[in-house]
Design a protein around this motif. Structure first.
Motif, PDB file in Angstrom:
ATOM      1  N   THR A 265       0.907  -1.037  -0.120  1.00 60.38           N
ATOM      2  CA  THR A 265      -0.157  -0.035   0.330  1.00 60.38           C
ATOM      3  C   THR A 265       0.916   1.410  -0.088  1.00 60.38           C
ATOM      4  OG1 THR A 265      -1.829  -1.250   1.225  1.00 60.38           O
ATOM      5  CG2 THR A 265      -1.826   1.230   1.412  1.00 60.38           C
ATOM      6  N   VAL A 266       2.014   1.292   0.883  1.00 63.52           N
ATOM      7  CA  VAL A 266       2.805   2.524   0.825  1.00 63.52           C
ATOM      8  C   VAL A 266       3.427   2.608  -0.330  1.00 63.52           C
ATOM      9  CG1 VAL A 266       4.824   3.341   2.103  1.00 63.52           C
ATOM     10  CG2 VAL A 266       2.967   2.416   3.451  1.00 63.52           C
TER      11      VAL A 266
ATOM     12  N   HIS B 176       1.728  12.060  10.406  1.00 63.92           N
ATOM     13  CA  HIS B 176       1.391  10.653   9.906  1.00 63.92           C
ATOM     14  C   HIS B 176       2.322   9.738  10.766  1.00 63.92           C
ATOM     15  CE1 HIS B 176       1.479   7.191   7.130  1.00 63.92           C
ATOM     16  NE2 HIS B 176       0.644   7.063   7.921  1.00 63.92           N
ATOM     17  N   LEU B 177       1.922   9.188  11.618  1.00 62.67           N
ATOM     18  CA  LEU B 177       2.763   8.091  12.462  1.00 62.67           C
ATOM     19  C   LEU B 177       2.838   6.593  12.224  1.00 62.67           C
ATOM     20  CD1 LEU B 177       2.207   9.498  16.073  1.00 62.67           C
ATOM     21  CD2 LEU B 177       4.283  10.112  14.498  1.00 62.67           C
ATOM     22  N   GLY B 178       1.989   6.112  11.246  1.00 61.49           N
ATOM     23  CA  GLY B 178       2.131   4.791  10.941  1.00 61.49           C
ATOM     24  C   GLY B 178       0.673   4.270  10.384  1.00 61.49           C
ATOM     25  N   TRP B 179       0.396   2.973  10.559  1.00 65.06           N
ATOM     26  CA  TRP B 179      -0.981   2.423   9.853  1.00 65.06           C
ATOM     27  C   TRP B 179      -1.304   1.452  11.016  1.00 65.06           C
ATOM     28  CZ3 TRP B 179      -1.578   3.989   4.926  1.00 65.06           C
ATOM     29  CH2 TRP B 179      -0.747   4.861   4.504  1.00 65.06           C
ATOM     30  N   CYS B 180      -2.680   1.390  10.995  1.00 68.72           N
ATOM     31  CA  CYS B 180      -3.550   0.378  11.775  1.00 68.72           C
ATOM     32  C   CYS B 180      -3.826  -0.712  10.597  1.00 68.72           C
ATOM     33  CB  CYS B 180      -4.695   1.026  12.521  1.00 68.72           C
ATOM     34  SG  CYS B 180      -4.299   1.608  13.930  1.00 68.72           S
ATOM     35  N   TYR B 181      -3.643  -1.956  10.899  1.00 70.26           N
ATOM     36  CA  TYR B 181      -4.043  -2.675  10.022  1.00 70.26           C
ATOM     37  C   TYR B 181      -4.961  -3.922  10.777  1.00 70.26           C
ATOM     38  CZ  TYR B 181      -3.081  -6.799   6.603  1.00 70.26           C
ATOM     39  OH  TYR B 181      -3.288  -8.077   5.704  1.00 70.26           O
ATOM     40  N   THR B 182      -6.227  -4.096  10.221  1.00 71.36           N
ATOM     41  CA  THR B 182      -6.971  -5.354  10.544  1.00 71.36           C
ATOM     42  C   THR B 182      -7.372  -6.173   9.326  1.00 71.36           C
ATOM     43  OG1 THR B 182      -7.877  -3.802  12.381  1.00 71.36           O
ATOM     44  CG2 THR B 182      -9.195  -5.638  11.765  1.00 71.36           C
ATOM     45  N   SER B 183      -7.333  -7.478   9.783  1.00 67.03           N
ATOM     46  CA  SER B 183      -7.573  -8.483   8.598  1.00 67.03           C
ATOM     47  C   SER B 183      -8.249  -9.603   9.300  1.00 67.03           C
ATOM     48  CB  SER B 183      -6.166  -8.953   7.823  1.00 67.03           C
ATOM     49  OG  SER B 183      -6.565  -9.919   6.968  1.00 67.03           O
ATOM     50  N   MET B 184      -9.496  -9.976   8.276  1.00 65.03           N
ATOM     51  CA  MET B 184     -10.493 -11.048   8.894  1.00 65.03           C
ATOM     52  C   MET B 184     -10.797 -11.815   7.629  1.00 65.03           C
ATOM     53  SD  MET B 184     -13.867  -9.503   9.687  1.00 65.03           S
ATOM     54  CE  MET B 184     -14.921 -10.726   9.413  1.00 65.03           C
ATOM     55  N   HIS B 185     -10.987 -13.257   8.127  1.00 67.04           N
ATOM     56  CA  HIS B 185     -11.415 -14.127   6.940  1.00 67.04           C
ATOM     57  C   HIS B 185     -13.026 -13.558   6.578  1.00 67.04           C
ATOM     58  CE1 HIS B 185     -11.946 -17.848   4.564  1.00 67.04           C
ATOM     59  NE2 HIS B 185     -13.206 -17.680   4.704  1.00 67.04           N
ATOM     60  N   VAL B 186     -13.573 -12.909   5.674  1.00 69.92           N
ATOM     61  CA  VAL B 186     -14.861 -12.491   5.465  1.00 69.92           C
ATOM     62  C   VAL B 186     -15.800 -13.516   4.890  1.00 69.92           C
ATOM     63  CG1 VAL B 186     -13.998  -9.990   5.049  1.00 69.92           C
ATOM     64  CG2 VAL B 186     -14.481 -11.422   3.251  1.00 69.92           C
TER      65      VAL B 186
ATOM     66  N   PRO C  10      -4.063  -2.933  -3.255  1.00 72.20           N
ATOM     67  CA  PRO C  10      -4.387  -1.727  -2.332  1.00 72.20           C
ATOM     68  C   PRO C  10      -5.517  -0.878  -3.146  1.00 72.20           C
ATOM     69  CG  PRO C  10      -1.977  -2.355  -2.214  1.00 72.20           C
ATOM     70  CD  PRO C  10      -2.747  -3.097  -3.255  1.00 72.20           C
ATOM     71  N   THR C  11      -6.545  -0.667  -2.360  1.00 75.24           N
ATOM     72  CA  THR C  11      -7.347   0.181  -3.101  1.00 75.24           C
ATOM     73  C   THR C  11      -8.175   0.995  -2.338  1.00 75.24           C
ATOM     74  OG1 THR C  11      -8.351  -1.641  -4.676  1.00 75.24           O
ATOM     75  CG2 THR C  11      -9.735   0.180  -4.636  1.00 75.24           C
ATOM     76  N   LYS C  12      -8.237   2.515  -2.344  1.00 71.78           N
ATOM     77  CA  LYS C  12      -9.019   3.201  -1.424  1.00 71.78           C
ATOM     78  C   LYS C  12     -10.413   3.148  -1.493  1.00 71.78           C
ATOM     79  CE  LYS C  12      -7.276   7.646  -1.068  1.00 71.78           C
ATOM     80  NZ  LYS C  12      -7.102   8.905  -1.204  1.00 71.78           N
ATOM     81  N   VAL C  13     -11.114   2.448  -0.570  1.00 75.64           N
ATOM     82  CA  VAL C  13     -12.739   2.074  -0.883  1.00 75.64           C
ATOM     83  C   VAL C  13     -13.126   3.168   0.198  1.00 75.64           C
ATOM     84  CG1 VAL C  13     -14.326   0.433  -0.183  1.00 75.64           C
ATOM     85  CG2 VAL C  13     -12.294  -0.254  -1.758  1.00 75.64           C
ATOM     86  N   ILE C  14     -12.502   3.474   1.296  1.00 74.54           N
ATOM     87  CA  ILE C  14     -13.017   4.152   2.387  1.00 74.54           C
ATOM     88  C   ILE C  14     -12.196   5.750   2.549  1.00 74.54           C
ATOM     89  CG2 ILE C  14     -13.043   4.505   4.823  1.00 74.54           C
ATOM     90  CD1 ILE C  14     -12.365   1.326   4.593  1.00 74.54           C
ATOM     91  N   ARG C  15     -13.244   6.671   2.508  1.00 74.34           N
ATOM     92  CA  ARG C  15     -12.809   8.247   2.338  1.00 74.34           C
ATOM     93  C   ARG C  15     -13.711   8.984   3.469  1.00 74.34           C
ATOM     94  NH1 ARG C  15     -10.529   8.924  -2.773  1.00 74.34           N
ATOM     95  NH2 ARG C  15     -10.724   7.169  -4.263  1.00 74.34           N
ATOM     96  N   ASP C  16     -12.935   9.542   4.066  1.00 74.70           N
ATOM     97  CA  ASP C  16     -13.439  10.440   5.104  1.00 74.70           C
ATOM     98  C   ASP C  16     -14.407   9.656   6.143  1.00 74.70           C
ATOM     99  OD1 ASP C  16     -12.533  12.717   3.963  1.00 74.70           O
ATOM    100  OD2 ASP C  16     -14.373  12.977   2.549  1.00 74.70           O
TER     101      ASP C  16
ATOM    102  N   ALA D  24      -8.960   5.183   3.839  1.00 78.03           N
ATOM    103  CA  ALA D  24      -8.431   3.743   4.362  1.00 78.03           C
ATOM    104  C   ALA D  24      -8.414   2.934   2.843  1.00 78.03           C
ATOM    105  CB  ALA D  24      -9.199   3.097   5.577  1.00 78.03           C
ATOM    106  N   TRP D  25      -7.430   1.890   2.812  1.00 78.43           N
ATOM    107  CA  TRP D  25      -7.296   0.872   1.929  1.00 78.43           C
ATOM    108  C   TRP D  25      -7.901  -0.224   2.315  1.00 78.43           C
ATOM    109  CZ3 TRP D  25      -4.782   5.426   2.697  1.00 78.43           C
ATOM    110  CH2 TRP D  25      -4.607   6.269   1.731  1.00 78.43           C
ATOM    111  N   ILE D  26      -8.375  -1.092   1.222  1.00 80.74           N
ATOM    112  CA  ILE D  26      -8.727  -2.504   1.485  1.00 80.74           C
ATOM    113  C   ILE D  26      -7.742  -3.185   0.490  1.00 80.74           C
ATOM    114  CG2 ILE D  26     -10.917  -2.088   2.102  1.00 80.74           C
ATOM    115  CD1 ILE D  26     -11.955  -3.668  -0.282  1.00 80.74           C
ATOM    116  N   THR D  27      -7.394  -4.403   0.775  1.00 74.49           N
ATOM    117  CA  THR D  27      -6.781  -5.393  -0.005  1.00 74.49           C
ATOM    118  C   THR D  27      -7.056  -6.912   0.438  1.00 74.49           C
ATOM    119  OG1 THR D  27      -4.518  -6.003  -1.049  1.00 74.49           O
ATOM    120  CG2 THR D  27      -4.606  -5.367   1.229  1.00 74.49           C
ATOM    121  N   ASN D  28      -6.885  -7.712  -0.615  1.00 80.86           N
ATOM    122  CA  ASN D  28      -6.921  -9.067  -0.500  1.00 80.86           C
ATOM    123  C   ASN D  28      -6.136 -10.085  -1.451  1.00 80.86           C
ATOM    124  OD1 ASN D  28      -8.497  -8.913  -2.567  1.00 80.86           O
ATOM    125  ND2 ASN D  28     -10.001 -10.602  -1.883  1.00 80.86           N
TER     126      ASN D  28
END
Length: 221
Positions: A77-78, A122-132, A159-165, A93-97
């Motif tokens: 993503t970076v 900007h200090l970093g990234w939070c990443y959450t992944s789950m089996h949807v 990496p796709t920006k699906v989330i805005r604001d 935020a971005w999603i990826t699979n």
């Protein structure tokens, strides 16, 4: 190993534990907001905090396979953001699979990757992944034993920006809803991951306020 002059091992451990608690809080937020038994029963997920380059700072000890995906997915993503000279903004935020370019074990494991800030830095990234619950394709939830090509296994997201604001983009939400079998639950899965990352952002501010930005950067940058 020789430590740098003035390096405080006790302070470093205190900060480290604060970041471990942060990712554990993210995990609790995911469990408490998810409607998927994959999360609250199977625990097939992981929550992580990474630095601006995509290196691990902490992660929750659930499905550790996802923690390995976090580093690869965040770095991808970076790299994409930098290649496109994209501005990183709070609330996006971005999603990826993508197993081939972004570290996911298979398409069923979707990640939400959110930039985290302290006073606009900007200090970093939070990443959450789950089996949807489902990702389309020829088999439910990415399990397609009869698949002959990768497209049979479901939707692929680099990496796709699906989330805005802070919200799922309405066009992307419509696209997702018509391409999966259980649209309400899948959208709920994504929103639960967004909520977990939002908790990570809030807790990061608390950590930095408690120990100071300079000390945080000393041990985490």
């Amino acid at each position: 190993m020789t430590l740098a002059a003035g390096y405080d091992r006790v302070a470093a451990e205190i900060v480290r534990r604060g970041l471990v608690n942060l990712t554990n809080e993210m995990a609790l937020a995911l469990i408490n907001t998810s409607g998927s038994p994959v999360v609250f029963e199977v625990k097939d997920f992981c929550t992580c905090l990474l630095d601006v380059e995509g290196e691990h700072l902490s992660y929750s000890a659930y499905a550790l396979l996802h923690a390995g995906s976090a580093r690869v997915g965040t770095k991808a993503t970076v790299a994409q953001i930098r290649a496109e000279a994209e501005v990183i903004r709070p609330g996006d935020a971005w999603i990826t699979n993508d197993p081939f370019h972004a570290g996911s074990a298979h398409q069923g494991d979707i990640a939400v990757i959110t930039p985290v800030f302290y006073r606009e830095r900007h200090l970093g990234w939070c990443y959450t992944s789950m089996h949807v619950t489902d990702v389309g394709g020829g088999g439910v939830s990415g399990y397609a034993p009869a698949a002959r090509v990768v497209y049979d296994e479901g939707l692929l997201f680099p990496p796709t920006k699906v989330i805005r604001d802070g919200r799922i983009d309405p066009e992307w939400e419509r696209f997702l809803r018509v391409n999966v079998r259980m649209p309400n639950l899948v959208i709920s899965d994504i929103r639960s991951m967004m909520a977990a990352n939002n908790v990570g952002q809030q807790k990061l501010v608390e950590v930095v306020e408690r120990y100071g930005l300079e000390r945080f950067l000393e041990y985490c940058a």
